[in-house]
Write a protein that holds these residues in place. Structure first.
Motif, mmCIF file in Angstrom:
data_model
loop_
_atom_site.group_PDB
_atom_site.id
_atom_site.type_symbol
_atom_site.label_atom_id
_atom_site.label_comp_id
_atom_site.label_asym_id
_atom_site.label_seq_id
_atom_site.Cartn_x
_atom_site.Cartn_y
_atom_site.Cartn_z
ATOM 1 N N VAL A 147 -11.330 16.745 -24.287
ATOM 2 C CA VAL A 147 -11.816 15.430 -23.867
ATOM 3 C C VAL A 147 -12.694 15.557 -22.628
ATOM 4 O O VAL A 147 -12.863 14.611 -21.873
ATOM 5 C CB VAL A 147 -10.645 14.461 -23.587
ATOM 6 N N SER A 148 -13.265 16.750 -22.447
ATOM 7 C CA SER A 148 -14.072 17.010 -21.258
ATOM 8 C C SER A 148 -15.351 16.186 -21.287
ATOM 9 O O SER A 148 -15.953 15.978 -22.336
ATOM 10 C CB SER A 148 -14.396 18.500 -21.185
ATOM 11 N N GLY A 149 -15.775 15.743 -20.108
ATOM 12 C CA GLY A 149 -17.032 15.052 -19.967
ATOM 13 C C GLY A 149 -16.958 13.548 -20.040
ATOM 14 O O GLY A 149 -17.983 12.886 -19.873
ATOM 15 N N PHE A 150 -15.777 12.974 -20.262
ATOM 16 C CA PHE A 150 -15.668 11.519 -20.416
ATOM 17 C C PHE A 150 -15.266 10.816 -19.118
ATOM 18 O O PHE A 150 -15.246 9.599 -19.059
ATOM 19 C CB PHE A 150 -14.674 11.174 -21.520
ATOM 20 N N GLY A 151 -14.903 11.562 -18.100
ATOM 21 C CA GLY A 151 -14.541 10.930 -16.836
ATOM 22 C C GLY A 151 -13.242 10.158 -16.889
ATOM 23 O O GLY A 151 -13.074 9.176 -16.159
ATOM 24 N N LEU A 152 -12.315 10.582 -17.738
ATOM 25 C CA LEU A 152 -11.053 9.860 -17.922
ATOM 26 C C LEU A 152 -9.853 10.698 -17.493
ATOM 27 O O LEU A 152 -8.729 10.466 -17.949
ATOM 28 C CB LEU A 152 -10.897 9.446 -19.389
ATOM 29 N N SER A 153 -10.071 11.668 -16.602
ATOM 30 C CA SER A 153 -8.995 12.559 -16.177
ATOM 31 C C SER A 153 -8.998 12.682 -14.659
ATOM 32 O O SER A 153 -10.071 12.785 -14.037
ATOM 33 C CB SER A 153 -9.147 13.941 -16.809
#
Length: 522
Positions: free
Chosen positions: A376-382
């Motif tokens: 889920v890298s790159g979505f800014g949700l972590s």
């Protein structure tokens, strides 16, 4: 039914005192006034003690009881006297056949973690000592009196040539115990299958231990160790020989004394490095024991999102401040962090969102534009969450957060995510906390991650129509990705709904452009 004596007076007259022990009089009166059941209760609670003296009978006075047939209790001089007698004071556990009253439970008292049965006790790892290396001349030579001063060298990481897995006997014994336990929990059909499963797991532990040590050294030396050791050496140098512009001591330090004190500090930092290696060894034993329970004892049948990649366009990013530090995050995650802090209000119900009031302080950070777990890298949700509790670590000294604080944070995360209709998962390596919260929520929210990251050399010699050549060298451990006890923190991934209610966003807030050029990793 009681039998009266032949010469007994009429029933309407005053009742005659029965013959026998003094205690029998009260029992007869109790039977006549309240029935056999009351007598039985009195005997069971007080034994042979007369009812008038029994401290356990004050809550059921004879004049206030009724017969089993439903008739009203009889009255009489003896009953009146008993009813007006001052009640005796009983203490907990004084009455026969009656358990002591349980102690009062304070709902705000710290929660103790449930008892666990481990496959193996943590070993007492003997320290691996190495002599202090010689200090380089750049450290022992006094700095020039003019001009800028260079950064001092730091001690090298102690060699691990004599620290193979089998050379530390207690580690090999501990790993074999874990491997045997893992094989037993797989329920092999026969002893040969059990031994084969145990041998495979033991070989995995041997390789994993060496990779963990190398990866931890590669990550911690640059990020933590050098930043800790070099300022101490520089500070001592500046104390012994202050730089130009500072007040110098009345008696200048001689070159020999300067070299002696700098060498002593050099060796102190070398000993500190040995302690850090010992911390990694113990952290490895703790994490692999927790991982075994994650693999074999986590309740089956729990629902969960799994590790499926996110799809669709990346949401726009906004600044993480004031709810954390680092690069920008997606707007739904910022809304979540705002509600987690307790500053937001649900417009539909006008009720304050959940707050982690019992947690004390915590910090949030997003250190990279591609920060995420799974794909889920790159979505800014972590983000990473660190708890700053009063009692920093658990009382069992396993290196995790206290049980009560860890559970409180997970409940606050769950409530805040629910308030915006989002799903979530956390990486945190304490099995006790993960097991209890996953079972409480009936959802696999908390998972385990303690792995080594590698740096691979680029393959060379590939031509059209040919398979790529093998890498020039095997992959090299470059770091570790742990979530306790080494590098203790929560890693959070948020999975928002298609529409997220926004009550924290500033209408005029400018989007974050830090990660605009970063592609989404697939």
């Amino acid at each position: 039914m009681l039998r009266l004596a032949v010469d007994a007076p009429p029933v309407t007259a005053a009742r005659r005192t029965p013959r026998g022990p003094a205690g029998r009089h009260g029992l007869l009166m109790l039977q006549q006034s309240a029935g056999n059941r009351a007598v039985t209760l009195a005997i069971q609670r007080c034994g042979s003690i007369p009812p008038s003296e029994c401290p356990c009978h004050d809550d059921e006075r004879p004049a206030q009881l009724q017969r089993d047939t439903g008739d009203a209790a009889a009255s009489g001089p003896d009953a009146a006297a008993t009813d007006t007698a001052p009640p005796a004071q009983a203490t907990a556990g004084e009455c026969p056949g009656e358990a002591a009253a349980p102690p009062a439970v304070d709902p705000n008292a710290p929660q103790a973690p449930p008892e666990r049965v481990f496959c193996a006790e943590l070993p007492d790892i003997p320290p691996v000592t190495t002599p202090c290396p010689d200090a380089p001349p750049a450290l022992t030579t006094p700095p020039p009196s003019t001009g800028p001063r260079p950064q001092l060298p730091v001690p090298p990481t102690p060699p691990r040539a004599a620290e193979d897995f089998e050379s530390i006997a207690v580690l090999a014994v501990f790993a074999r115990q874990l491997a045997d336990c893992f094989a037993d929990r797989q329920r092999p059909r026969d002893s040969a299958g059990r031994q084969a499963a145990s041998d495979r797991q033991f070989a995995h532990y041997r390789t994993d231990y060496n990779e963990t040590m190398l990866g931890a050294i590669a990550r911690l030396r640059g990020e933590v160790w050098v930043r800790r050791m070099r300022p101490r050496l520089n500070r001592l140098r500046d104390q012994l020989l202050p730089p130009p512009g500072r007040r110098r001591p009345a008696a200048p330090v001689e070159a020999g004394e300067y070299a002696r004190q700098m060498t002593a500090e050099w060796c102190r930092q070398h000993d500190w490095l040995l302690e850090q290696l010992q911390t990694i060894r113990r952290g490895w034993t703790i994490a692999r024991r927790e991982e075994l329970d994650f693999q074999t004892l986590m309740p089956r049948g729990l629902a969960g999102r799994g590790w499926h990649p996110l799809t669709g366009p990346r949401p726009p990013r906004v600044a993480i401040a004031p709810y954390g530090t680092g690069v920008g995050i997606a707007a739904p995650l910022r809304e979540f962090l705002c509600r987690l802090r307790g500053e937001a209000t649900d417009r539909a119900s006008s009720a304050p969102s959940p707050v982690a009031a019992a947690l004390g302080h915590y910090s949030v950070n997003n250190y990279s534009c591609t920060h995420a777990s799974g794909d889920v890298s790159g979505f800014g949700l972590s983000v990473d969450i660190d708890l700053h509790t009063v009692d920093r670590l658990d009382p069992e000294h396993r290196g995790f957060y206290p049980y009560q604080s860890a559970m409180a944070m997970l409940r606050a995360i769950d409530a805040s995510a629910r308030s915006i209709g989002a799903d979530w998962r956390v990486l945190y390596n304490d099995f006790t906390v993960a097991h209890d919260f996953n079972r409480e929520s009936n959802y696999r929210h908390v998972g385990f991650e303690a792995s080594t990251t590698f740096r691979r050399e680029a393959a060379t010699g590939r031509q059209h129509g040919q398979r790529p050549a093998a890498p020039a060298a095997p992959p090299t451990p470059a770091g570790i990705n742990w979530h306790g006890p080494l590098i203790l923190h929560y890693h959070l991934d948020l999975f928002p709904a298609e529409t997220t209610p926004m009550s924290c966003q500033d209408p005029g807030q400018a989007p974050s452009t830090e990660c605009a050029a970063q592609p989404a990793h697939r």
